[in-house]
Design a protein around this motif. Structure first.
Motif, PDB file in Angstrom:
ATOM      1  N   GLU A   1       0.849  -1.180   0.000  1.00  0.00           N
ATOM      2  CA  GLU A   1       0.000   0.000   0.000  1.00  0.00           C
ATOM      3  C   GLU A   1       0.889   1.234   0.000  1.00  0.00           C
ATOM      4  OE1 GLU A   1      -2.881  -0.003   3.115  1.00  0.00           O
ATOM      5  OE2 GLU A   1      -3.424  -2.090   2.760  1.00  0.00           O
ATOM      6  N   ARG A   2       0.644   2.111  -0.952  1.00  0.00           N
ATOM      7  CA  ARG A   2       1.435   3.326  -1.063  1.00  0.00           C
ATOM      8  C   ARG A   2       1.106   4.243   0.113  1.00  0.00           C
ATOM      9  NH1 ARG A   2       1.959   6.082  -6.678  1.00  0.00           N
ATOM     10  NH2 ARG A   2       4.134   6.536  -6.365  1.00  0.00           N
ATOM     11  N   PRO A   3       2.141   4.763   0.787  1.00  0.00           N
ATOM     12  CA  PRO A   3       1.873   5.673   1.913  1.00  0.00           C
ATOM     13  C   PRO A   3       1.286   6.984   1.400  1.00  0.00           C
ATOM     14  CG  PRO A   3       4.222   5.545   1.468  1.00  0.00           C
ATOM     15  CD  PRO A   3       3.559   4.539   0.585  1.00  0.00           C
ATOM     16  N   SER A   4       0.569   7.655   2.264  1.00  0.00           N
ATOM     17  CA  SER A   4      -0.003   8.941   1.869  1.00  0.00           C
ATOM     18  C   SER A   4       1.133   9.943   1.649  1.00  0.00           C
ATOM     19  CB  SER A   4      -0.949   9.458   2.957  1.00  0.00           C
ATOM     20  OG  SER A   4      -0.206   9.845   4.090  1.00  0.00           O
ATOM     21  N   PHE A   5       0.817  11.023   0.946  1.00  0.00           N
ATOM     22  CA  PHE A   5       1.834  12.029   0.661  1.00  0.00           C
ATOM     23  C   PHE A   5       2.330  12.666   1.955  1.00  0.00           C
ATOM     24  CE2 PHE A   5       3.189  16.227  -1.106  1.00  0.00           C
ATOM     25  CZ  PHE A   5       4.235  15.736  -1.862  1.00  0.00           C
ATOM     26  N   LEU A   6       1.452  12.825   2.931  1.00  0.00           N
ATOM     27  CA  LEU A   6       1.838  13.375   4.230  1.00  0.00           C
ATOM     28  C   LEU A   6       2.856  12.462   4.917  1.00  0.00           C
ATOM     29  CD1 LEU A   6       1.205  15.748   6.118  1.00  0.00           C
ATOM     30  CD2 LEU A   6      -0.531  14.319   7.185  1.00  0.00           C
ATOM     31  N   GLN A   7       2.622  11.160   4.883  1.00  0.00           N
ATOM     32  CA  GLN A   7       3.581  10.208   5.468  1.00  0.00           C
ATOM     33  C   GLN A   7       4.911  10.246   4.722  1.00  0.00           C
ATOM     34  OE1 GLN A   7       1.100   6.763   4.983  1.00  0.00           O
ATOM     35  NE2 GLN A   7       0.748   6.586   7.194  1.00  0.00           N
TER      36      GLN A   7
ATOM     37  N   ARG B   1      16.357  21.174   2.310  1.00  0.00           N
ATOM     38  CA  ARG B   1      15.305  20.196   2.030  1.00  0.00           C
ATOM     39  C   ARG B   1      14.480  19.899   3.283  1.00  0.00           C
ATOM     40  NH1 ARG B   1      13.344  20.448  -2.292  1.00  0.00           N
ATOM     41  NH2 ARG B   1      12.231  18.568  -1.743  1.00  0.00           N
ATOM     42  N   ILE B   2      15.132  19.791   4.435  1.00  0.00           N
ATOM     43  CA  ILE B   2      14.398  19.571   5.684  1.00  0.00           C
ATOM     44  C   ILE B   2      13.454  20.741   5.939  1.00  0.00           C
ATOM     45  CG2 ILE B   2      14.625  19.445   8.198  1.00  0.00           C
ATOM     46  CD1 ILE B   2      17.237  17.883   7.752  1.00  0.00           C
ATOM     47  N   HIS B   3      13.972  21.960   5.794  1.00  0.00           N
ATOM     48  CA  HIS B   3      13.145  23.151   6.013  1.00  0.00           C
ATOM     49  C   HIS B   3      11.950  23.178   5.058  1.00  0.00           C
ATOM     50  CE1 HIS B   3      12.035  27.265   6.906  1.00  0.00           C
ATOM     51  NE2 HIS B   3      12.115  27.551   5.608  1.00  0.00           N
ATOM     52  N   HIS B   4      12.205  22.878   3.785  1.00  0.00           N
ATOM     53  CA  HIS B   4      11.129  22.871   2.788  1.00  0.00           C
ATOM     54  C   HIS B   4      10.063  21.826   3.140  1.00  0.00           C
ATOM     55  CE1 HIS B   4       9.109  22.987  -1.084  1.00  0.00           C
ATOM     56  NE2 HIS B   4       9.271  21.682  -1.190  1.00  0.00           N
ATOM     57  N   ASN B   5      10.499  20.628   3.504  1.00  0.00           N
ATOM     58  CA  ASN B   5       9.539  19.569   3.831  1.00  0.00           C
ATOM     59  C   ASN B   5       8.776  19.870   5.112  1.00  0.00           C
ATOM     60  OD1 ASN B   5       9.832  17.814   1.596  1.00  0.00           O
ATOM     61  ND2 ASN B   5      11.773  17.113   2.425  1.00  0.00           N
ATOM     62  N   ARG B   6       9.430  20.491   6.082  1.00  0.00           N
ATOM     63  CA  ARG B   6       8.706  20.870   7.305  1.00  0.00           C
ATOM     64  C   ARG B   6       7.673  21.943   7.011  1.00  0.00           C
ATOM     65  NH1 ARG B   6      12.058  20.971  12.672  1.00  0.00           N
ATOM     66  NH2 ARG B   6       9.950  21.483  13.267  1.00  0.00           N
ATOM     67  N   LYS B   7       8.001  22.840   6.067  1.00  0.00           N
ATOM     68  CA  LYS B   7       7.030  23.857   5.665  1.00  0.00           C
ATOM     69  C   LYS B   7       5.830  23.201   4.981  1.00  0.00           C
ATOM     70  CE  LYS B   7       8.701  27.476   3.380  1.00  0.00           C
ATOM     71  NZ  LYS B   7       8.942  28.597   2.456  1.00  0.00           N
ATOM     72  N   LEU B   8       6.092  22.155   4.192  1.00  0.00           N
ATOM     73  CA  LEU B   8       4.998  21.421   3.551  1.00  0.00           C
ATOM     74  C   LEU B   8       4.102  20.749   4.582  1.00  0.00           C
ATOM     75  CD1 LEU B   8       6.760  19.685   0.527  1.00  0.00           C
ATOM     76  CD2 LEU B   8       5.213  21.637   0.458  1.00  0.00           C
ATOM     77  N   LEU B   9       4.680  20.264   5.671  1.00  0.00           N
ATOM     78  CA  LEU B   9       3.876  19.625   6.718  1.00  0.00           C
ATOM     79  C   LEU B   9       2.920  20.618   7.375  1.00  0.00           C
ATOM     80  CD1 LEU B   9       6.472  17.321   8.513  1.00  0.00           C
ATOM     81  CD2 LEU B   9       4.557  16.614   7.067  1.00  0.00           C
ATOM     82  N   ARG B  10       3.345  21.876   7.466  1.00  0.00           N
ATOM     83  CA  ARG B  10       2.518  22.879   8.132  1.00  0.00           C
ATOM     84  C   ARG B  10       1.458  23.499   7.219  1.00  0.00           C
ATOM     85  NH1 ARG B  10       7.710  24.359  10.162  1.00  0.00           N
ATOM     86  NH2 ARG B  10       7.836  25.980   8.579  1.00  0.00           N
ATOM     87  N   ASP B  11       1.718  23.564   5.919  1.00  0.00           N
ATOM     88  CA  ASP B  11       0.829  24.287   5.001  1.00  0.00           C
ATOM     89  C   ASP B  11       0.193  23.317   3.999  1.00  0.00           C
ATOM     90  OD1 ASP B  11      -0.432  26.041   3.296  1.00  0.00           O
ATOM     91  OD2 ASP B  11       1.290  27.370   3.058  1.00  0.00           O
TER      92      ASP B  11
ATOM     93  N   ALA C   1      -1.941  23.932   1.569  1.00  0.00           N
ATOM     94  CA  ALA C   1      -1.980  24.425   0.184  1.00  0.00           C
ATOM     95  C   ALA C   1      -0.651  24.164  -0.523  1.00  0.00           C
ATOM     96  CB  ALA C   1      -2.308  25.915   0.168  1.00  0.00           C
ATOM     97  N   LEU C   2       0.449  24.429   0.169  1.00  0.00           N
ATOM     98  CA  LEU C   2       1.770  24.143  -0.410  1.00  0.00           C
ATOM     99  C   LEU C   2       1.948  22.648  -0.641  1.00  0.00           C
ATOM    100  CD1 LEU C   2       4.227  26.469   1.547  1.00  0.00           C
ATOM    101  CD2 LEU C   2       3.635  26.579  -0.872  1.00  0.00           C
ATOM    102  N   ARG C   3       1.443  21.859   0.309  1.00  0.00           N
ATOM    103  CA  ARG C   3       1.556  20.406   0.192  1.00  0.00           C
ATOM    104  C   ARG C   3       0.793  19.896  -1.030  1.00  0.00           C
ATOM    105  NH1 ARG C   3       0.472  19.229   5.191  1.00  0.00           N
ATOM    106  NH2 ARG C   3      -1.755  18.931   4.934  1.00  0.00           N
ATOM    107  N   LYS C   4      -0.387  20.437  -1.267  1.00  0.00           N
ATOM    108  CA  LYS C   4      -1.173  20.025  -2.426  1.00  0.00           C
ATOM    109  C   LYS C   4      -0.473  20.429  -3.722  1.00  0.00           C
ATOM    110  CE  LYS C   4      -5.689  20.188  -4.517  1.00  0.00           C
ATOM    111  NZ  LYS C   4      -7.048  20.653  -4.491  1.00  0.00           N
ATOM    112  N   GLU C   5       0.085  21.628  -3.741  1.00  0.00           N
ATOM    113  CA  GLU C   5       0.816  22.105  -4.921  1.00  0.00           C
ATOM    114  C   GLU C   5       2.039  21.217  -5.209  1.00  0.00           C
ATOM    115  OE1 GLU C   5       3.439  26.035  -5.764  1.00  0.00           O
ATOM    116  OE2 GLU C   5       1.435  26.379  -4.926  1.00  0.00           O
ATOM    117  N   GLN C   6       2.763  20.853  -4.156  1.00  0.00           N
ATOM    118  CA  GLN C   6       3.924  19.968  -4.306  1.00  0.00           C
ATOM    119  C   GLN C   6       3.488  18.583  -4.782  1.00  0.00           C
ATOM    120  OE1 GLN C   6       7.101  20.845  -3.926  1.00  0.00           O
ATOM    121  NE2 GLN C   6       7.959  18.824  -4.252  1.00  0.00           N
ATOM    122  N   PHE C   7       2.382  18.091  -4.265  1.00  0.00           N
ATOM    123  CA  PHE C   7       1.861  16.784  -4.679  1.00  0.00           C
ATOM    124  C   PHE C   7       1.565  16.777  -6.179  1.00  0.00           C
ATOM    125  CE2 PHE C   7      -1.755  13.937  -5.446  1.00  0.00           C
ATOM    126  CZ  PHE C   7      -1.203  12.731  -5.027  1.00  0.00           C
ATOM    127  N   VAL C   8       0.915  17.826  -6.658  1.00  0.00           N
ATOM    128  CA  VAL C   8       0.592  17.928  -8.085  1.00  0.00           C
ATOM    129  C   VAL C   8       1.878  18.003  -8.907  1.00  0.00           C
ATOM    130  CG1 VAL C   8      -0.455  19.439  -9.828  1.00  0.00           C
ATOM    131  CG2 VAL C   8      -1.672  18.942  -7.707  1.00  0.00           C
TER     132      VAL C   8
END
Length: 152
Positions: free
Chosen positions: A5-11, A67-77, A79-86
């Motif tokens: 099972e593919r993990p969610s994008f958040l995971q 990269r750590i900073h960018h990914n932590r920012k994605l965890l908090r936001d 909208a950014l996470r959805k944009e990165q997912f796309v």
């Protein structure tokens, strides 16, 4: 047999942050081990090897930190996470990454980077050879990416 099972994008992002911290810790341990083994002696290193070892090592640490900073920012936001997912699921981006070497070349580049930094600290002849291979591999990946990006 249980299916994968593919993990969610958040995971996935959480794992990226954990792996980033592990990479930073490994880099710090590496720095201590090299110092204990007597690597990086300025009397035996050429100027190119000395400057490249610093640029590659500390540049790598900065890149991992960014990269750590960018990914932590994605965890908090969300909208950014959805944009990165796309952006990551975009077929064109995946095509360009795969055609320019994909994950295999990315791992190979990391291995060559590690060898180049280590050789710079211990043996100048080996450093020059591994540095030439690293530059060639980066140039080939860049050229392939550029060539395939012009197709579409």
């Amino acid at each position: 047999m249980k299916r994968f099972e593919r993990p969610s994008f958040l995971q996935t992002i959480r794992w990226r942050v954990r792996l980033g911290w592990a990479a930073l810790a490994a880099m710090l341990v590496y720095m201590v081990v090299v110092a204990e083994l007597g690597g990086g002696d300025s009397r035996t290193m050429s100027d190119l090897a000395s400057s490249m070892s610093r640029i590659l090592f500390f540049g790598g640490m900065i890149a991992v930190g960014v990269r750590i900073h960018h990914n932590r920012k994605l965890l908090r936001d969300a909208a950014l996470r959805k944009e990165q997912f796309v952006r990551e699921r975009d077929e064109r981006n995946r095509f360009l990454h795969d055609k320019s070497g994909g994950a295999v070349l990315d791992v190979l580049l990391l291995c060559i980077w590690f060898v180049t930094v280590t050789c710079a600290l211990f043996d100048n002849a080996a450093f020059l050879a591994s540095f030439a291979i690293l530059v060639t591999a980066l140039a080939l990946k860049g050229a392939a990416y550029f060539a395939y990006s012009r197709l579409g």
